[in-house]
Design an enzyme around this catalytic site. Structure first.
Site, PDB file in Angstrom:
ATOM      1  N   HIS A 165       9.095   7.010   8.509  1.00  0.00           N
ATOM      2  CA  HIS A 165       9.611   7.583   6.882  1.00  0.00           C
ATOM      3  C   HIS A 165      11.214   7.417   6.401  1.00  0.00           C
ATOM      4  O   HIS A 165      11.317   7.781   7.564  1.00  0.00           O
ATOM      5  CB  HIS A 165       8.753   7.792   6.093  1.00  0.00           C
ATOM      6  CG  HIS A 165       7.634   7.600   5.489  1.00  0.00           C
ATOM      7  ND1 HIS A 165       7.385   7.195   4.125  1.00  0.00           N
ATOM      8  CD2 HIS A 165       6.452   7.307   6.051  1.00  0.00           C
ATOM      9  CE1 HIS A 165       6.168   6.760   3.892  1.00  0.00           C
ATOM     10  NE2 HIS A 165       5.190   6.867   5.169  1.00  0.00           N
ATOM     11  N   ARG A 225       0.726  -1.602  -0.140  1.00  0.00           N
ATOM     12  CA  ARG A 225      -0.066   0.019  -0.462  1.00  0.00           C
ATOM     13  C   ARG A 225       0.842   1.041  -0.373  1.00  0.00           C
ATOM     14  O   ARG A 225       1.080   1.816  -1.262  1.00  0.00           O
ATOM     15  CB  ARG A 225      -0.966   0.030   1.109  1.00  0.00           C
ATOM     16  CG  ARG A 225      -2.144   0.875   0.917  1.00  0.00           C
ATOM     17  CD  ARG A 225      -1.587   2.122   0.928  1.00  0.00           C
ATOM     18  NE  ARG A 225      -1.033   2.618   2.470  1.00  0.00           N
ATOM     19  CZ  ARG A 225      -0.579   3.945   3.202  1.00  0.00           C
ATOM     20  NH1 ARG A 225      -0.138   4.457   2.329  1.00  0.00           N
ATOM     21  NH2 ARG A 225       0.320   3.625   4.145  1.00  0.00           N
ATOM     22  N   ASP A 226       1.507   1.303   1.041  1.00  0.00           N
ATOM     23  CA  ASP A 226       2.612   2.681   1.427  1.00  0.00           C
ATOM     24  C   ASP A 226       3.006   2.683  -0.036  1.00  0.00           C
ATOM     25  O   ASP A 226       3.724   4.076  -0.442  1.00  0.00           O
ATOM     26  CB  ASP A 226       3.000   2.641   2.851  1.00  0.00           C
ATOM     27  CG  ASP A 226       3.272   4.346   2.904  1.00  0.00           C
ATOM     28  OD1 ASP A 226       3.519   5.441   2.339  1.00  0.00           O
ATOM     29  OD2 ASP A 226       3.388   4.919   4.373  1.00  0.00           O
ATOM     30  N   ASN A 271       9.086   3.946   3.900  1.00  0.00           N
ATOM     31  CA  ASN A 271       8.717   3.820   4.901  1.00  0.00           C
ATOM     32  C   ASN A 271      10.659   2.943   4.976  1.00  0.00           C
ATOM     33  O   ASN A 271      10.889   2.727   4.140  1.00  0.00           O
ATOM     34  CB  ASN A 271       8.383   2.678   4.699  1.00  0.00           C
ATOM     35  CG  ASN A 271       6.542   3.180   5.270  1.00  0.00           C
ATOM     36  OD1 ASN A 271       5.626   3.586   3.825  1.00  0.00           O
ATOM     37  ND2 ASN A 271       6.225   3.961   6.549  1.00  0.00           N
ATOM     38  N   CYS A 324       4.560   9.024  -0.137  1.00  0.00           N
ATOM     39  CA  CYS A 324       2.829   9.350  -0.222  1.00  0.00           C
ATOM     40  C   CYS A 324       3.190  10.303  -1.369  1.00  0.00           C
ATOM     41  O   CYS A 324       3.643  11.395  -1.239  1.00  0.00           O
ATOM     42  CB  CYS A 324       2.310  10.555   0.994  1.00  0.00           C
ATOM     43  SG  CYS A 324       0.710  11.072   1.459  1.00  0.00           S
TER      44      CYS A 324
HETATM   45  P1  HMG Z   1     -13.179  14.292  -2.076  1.00  0.00           P
HETATM   46  O1  HMG Z   1     -13.277  15.054  -3.429  1.00  0.00           O
HETATM   47  O2  HMG Z   1     -13.369  15.492  -0.904  1.00  0.00           O
HETATM   48  O3  HMG Z   1     -14.718  13.037  -2.366  1.00  0.00           O
HETATM   49  O4  HMG Z   1     -11.955  12.972  -2.555  1.00  0.00           O
HETATM   50  P2  HMG Z   1     -15.893  14.192  -2.155  1.00  0.00           P
HETATM   51  O5  HMG Z   1     -17.307  12.620  -0.983  1.00  0.00           O
HETATM   52  O6  HMG Z   1     -16.217  15.430  -2.327  1.00  0.00           O
HETATM   53  O7  HMG Z   1     -16.019  12.761  -3.345  1.00  0.00           O
HETATM   54  C1  HMG Z   1     -16.097  13.069  -4.605  1.00  0.00           C
HETATM   55  C2  HMG Z   1     -15.453  11.884  -5.777  1.00  0.00           C
HETATM   56  O8  HMG Z   1     -14.441  10.895  -5.204  1.00  0.00           O
HETATM   57  C3  HMG Z   1     -16.870  11.631  -5.568  1.00  0.00           C
HETATM   58  O9  HMG Z   1     -17.018  10.244  -7.097  1.00  0.00           O
HETATM   59  C4  HMG Z   1     -17.416  10.646  -4.908  1.00  0.00           C
HETATM   60  O10 HMG Z   1     -17.654   9.277  -5.240  1.00  0.00           O
HETATM   61  C5  HMG Z   1     -15.419   9.580  -5.114  1.00  0.00           C
HETATM   62  P3  HMG Z   1     -17.854  11.191  -8.004  1.00  0.00           P
HETATM   63  O11 HMG Z   1     -19.140  11.273  -7.841  1.00  0.00           O
HETATM   64  O12 HMG Z   1     -16.817  12.928  -8.353  1.00  0.00           O
HETATM   65  O13 HMG Z   1     -17.865  10.203  -9.123  1.00  0.00           O
HETATM   66  N1  HMG Z   1     -15.214   8.987  -3.569  1.00  0.00           N
HETATM   67  C6  HMG Z   1     -14.250   8.362  -3.611  1.00  0.00           C
HETATM   68  N2  HMG Z   1     -13.886   6.907  -5.065  1.00  0.00           N
HETATM   69  C7  HMG Z   1     -13.724   5.877  -4.664  1.00  0.00           C
HETATM   70  N3  HMG Z   1     -12.682   5.551  -3.238  1.00  0.00           N
HETATM   71  C8  HMG Z   1     -13.391   6.984  -2.348  1.00  0.00           C
HETATM   72  C9  HMG Z   1     -14.032   7.732  -2.758  1.00  0.00           C
HETATM   73  N4  HMG Z   1     -14.701   8.711  -1.782  1.00  0.00           N
HETATM   74  C10 HMG Z   1     -15.156   9.400  -2.317  1.00  0.00           C
HETATM   75  N5  HMG Z   1     -13.123   5.727  -0.894  1.00  0.00           N
HETATM   76  C11 HMG Z   1     -10.872  11.710  -0.945  1.00  0.00           C
HETATM   77  C12 HMG Z   1     -11.799  12.777  -0.388  1.00  0.00           C
HETATM   78  C13 HMG Z   1     -10.683  11.105   1.053  1.00  0.00           C
HETATM   79  C14 HMG Z   1     -11.640  10.760  -1.353  1.00  0.00           C
HETATM   80  C15 HMG Z   1      -9.727  12.426  -1.065  1.00  0.00           C
HETATM   81  O14 HMG Z   1      -9.481  12.691  -1.023  1.00  0.00           O
HETATM   82  C16 HMG Z   1      -8.800  11.004  -1.727  1.00  0.00           C
HETATM   83  O15 HMG Z   1      -8.883   9.872  -2.251  1.00  0.00           O
HETATM   84  N6  HMG Z   1      -7.176  11.353  -1.278  1.00  0.00           N
HETATM   85  C17 HMG Z   1      -6.824  10.286  -1.029  1.00  0.00           C
HETATM   86  C18 HMG Z   1      -5.883  10.397   0.268  1.00  0.00           C
HETATM   87  C19 HMG Z   1      -4.403   9.080   0.087  1.00  0.00           C
HETATM   88  O16 HMG Z   1      -4.880   8.229  -0.639  1.00  0.00           O
HETATM   89  N7  HMG Z   1      -2.947   9.725   0.616  1.00  0.00           N
HETATM   90  C20 HMG Z   1      -2.211   8.638   0.567  1.00  0.00           C
HETATM   91  C21 HMG Z   1      -2.382   7.217   1.987  1.00  0.00           C
HETATM   92  S1  HMG Z   1      -2.339   8.314   3.470  1.00  0.00           S
HETATM   93  C22 HMG Z   1      -0.662   8.075   3.149  1.00  0.00           C
HETATM   94  O17 HMG Z   1       0.024   7.668   2.746  1.00  0.00           O
HETATM   95  C23 HMG Z   1      -0.066   8.325   5.421  1.00  0.00           C
HETATM   96  C24 HMG Z   1       0.510   7.142   6.218  1.00  0.00           C
HETATM   97  O18 HMG Z   1       1.016   6.476   5.566  1.00  0.00           O
HETATM   98  C25 HMG Z   1       0.807   7.874   7.144  1.00  0.00           C
HETATM   99  C26 HMG Z   1       1.947   8.680   6.927  1.00  0.00           C
HETATM  100  O19 HMG Z   1       2.811   7.632   6.922  1.00  0.00           O
HETATM  101  O20 HMG Z   1       1.753   9.708   7.026  1.00  0.00           O
HETATM  102  C27 HMG Z   1      -1.198   6.013   6.112  1.00  0.00           C
HETATM  103 MG    MG Z   2       3.524   6.388   5.632  1.00  0.00          MG
END
Ligand code: HMG
Ligand code: MG
Length: 302
Positions: A209, A15-16, A249, A240
């Site tokens: 990380h 995933r990450d 990581n 990310c």
């Molecule tokens: P948004 O645009 O604010 O969502 O995104 P919305 O609710 O306004 O919906 C907009 C559209 O997105 C709609 O579709 C929804 O259906 C769709 P449309 O009507 O326009 O066709 N939608 C989705 N589709 C699939 N799956 C979903 C989903 N939600 C809404 N879950 C959202 C908000 C959170 C979805 C967006 O900002 C997003 O996907 N962000 C990605 C964040 C991400 O994956 N980041 C990387 C992982 S975190 C990380 O790596 C950190 C970590 O490792 C710890 C660290 O190291 O810090 C964990």
């Molecule tokens: Mg991370």
């Protein structure tokens, strides 16, 4: 010194690690990676995320990957779910654990999940309730607990504030993440201590990380505080998409080498783990980003 005698690693490489790759990685390769990780003895694997495919295209095959895994008993498969849309999609693939992910920094929360910290908690609350009602364990991740790419240094109080909010909505386990790898041991210790005000040490993990090469030192510091669960990434994959310049990581291989050298049990076969890292690195046409893996591969070749 009170170092735990056994440590659990969650490999977050699929995933990450892979979320940040620009080149498409076929579902079959992701599945093979998960199979290799479980064969190496990992008991928890963070497989994928149910996020918007517009935001993170690499994770668009989440359901295909989850469906393709031959599950092994004793292994937990976790997935990221930022909202109810993601949770409902994830539910079909029967994860053992879901992860809601927030940030200690407002700017990072906006960039990563398009909402404020307070709004994120409102979105997570029904996800947590639904998951727990379905018997699915809930982990929380807290990004930017020492530093943020947009706001700079983050005070421990802000970590404590977020940990309290996560606890308040029923998140069962919390991860302290150094998203951009700027943490040094004392800063990481302060972030962990702020978290320990709200969660017991058995419910806290480290997610470091390694951008500035501090992650092993930070892991050792966390161990000294009694933390025994860590997210690590095979071959040091990761980053990310919303934290530009941050690298992967800490490599699982490096952490396993350190722990085994300290007499700490992990249940992981380092040789098989190195093979898993070599497999995915071979696909990505690069060398594993792990000193231990490099040393072991060089020794094998000699
Ligand atoms: P948004 O645009 O604010 O969502 O995104 P919305 O609710 O306004 O919906 C907009 C559209 O997105 C709609 O579709 C929804 O259906 C769709 P449309 O009507 O326009 O066709 N939608 C989705 N589709 C699939 N799956 C979903 C989903 N939600 C809404 N879950 C959202 C908000 C959170 C979805 C967006 O900002 C997003 O996907 N962000 C990605 C964040 C991400 O994956 N980041 C990387 C992982 S975190 C990380 O790596 C950190 C970590 O490792 C710890 C660290 O190291 O810090 C964990
Ligand atoms: Mg991370």
């Amino acid at each position: 010194m009170n170092i735990p005698s056994r440590v659990k690693l969650v490999d977050v490489g699929p995933r990450d690690g892979l979320q940040n790759e620009k080149q498409p990685v076929p579902a079959a390769v992701k599945i093979e990676l998960v199979h290799r990780l479980q064969a190496a003895g990992l008991t928890e694997i963070e497989v994928t995320s149910f996020v918007s495919p517009k935001w993170v295209p690499q994770m668009a095959d989440n359901d295909e990957v989850m469906a393709g895994i031959q599950r092994q008993s004793g292994v937990r498969y976790s997935v990221l779910t930022p909202n109810m849309t993601g949770f409902e999609a994830a539910l079909k693939s029967k994860p053992d654990e879901i992860v809601v992910f927030g940030a200690a920094s407002e700017a990072f929360s906006q960039r990563n999940i398009n909402c404020s910290i307070a709004e994120s908690i409102e979105r997570f609350a029904p996800v947590v309730a639904a998951a727990r009602a379905a018997g699915i364990f809930v982990r929380g991740a807290m990004s930017c607990t020492v530093g943020c790419p947009y706001e700079g240094e983050i005070a421990p109080e802000r970590v404590g504030y977020l940990a309290a909010l996560m606890k308040g909505i029923g998140v069962q386990h919390i991860g302290v993440a150094d998203t951009i790898g700027v943490g040094t041991p004392l800063k990481v210790a302060r972030a962990i201590e702020a978290t320990l005000q709200h969660y017991g040490v058995d419910d806290v993990s480290g997610h470091f990380h390694d951008t500035y090469g501090q992650a092993l030192a930070n892991t050792l510091m966390a161990l000294q505080l009694g933390v025994w669960q860590f997210d690590t990434s095979v071959a040091g994959l990761g980053g990310c998409p919303y934290a530009k310049g941050a690298t992967g990581n800490v490599a699982s291989e490096d952490v396993v080498f350190m722990l085994h050298g300290m007499g700490v049990e992990t249940g992981i076969d380092l040789d098989l783990l190195v093979d898993a890292g070599a497999f995915i690195s071979g696909f990505l046409e690069r060398k594993p980003n792990s000193r231990a893996a490099t040393a072991i591969l060089n020794k094998r070749a000699a």
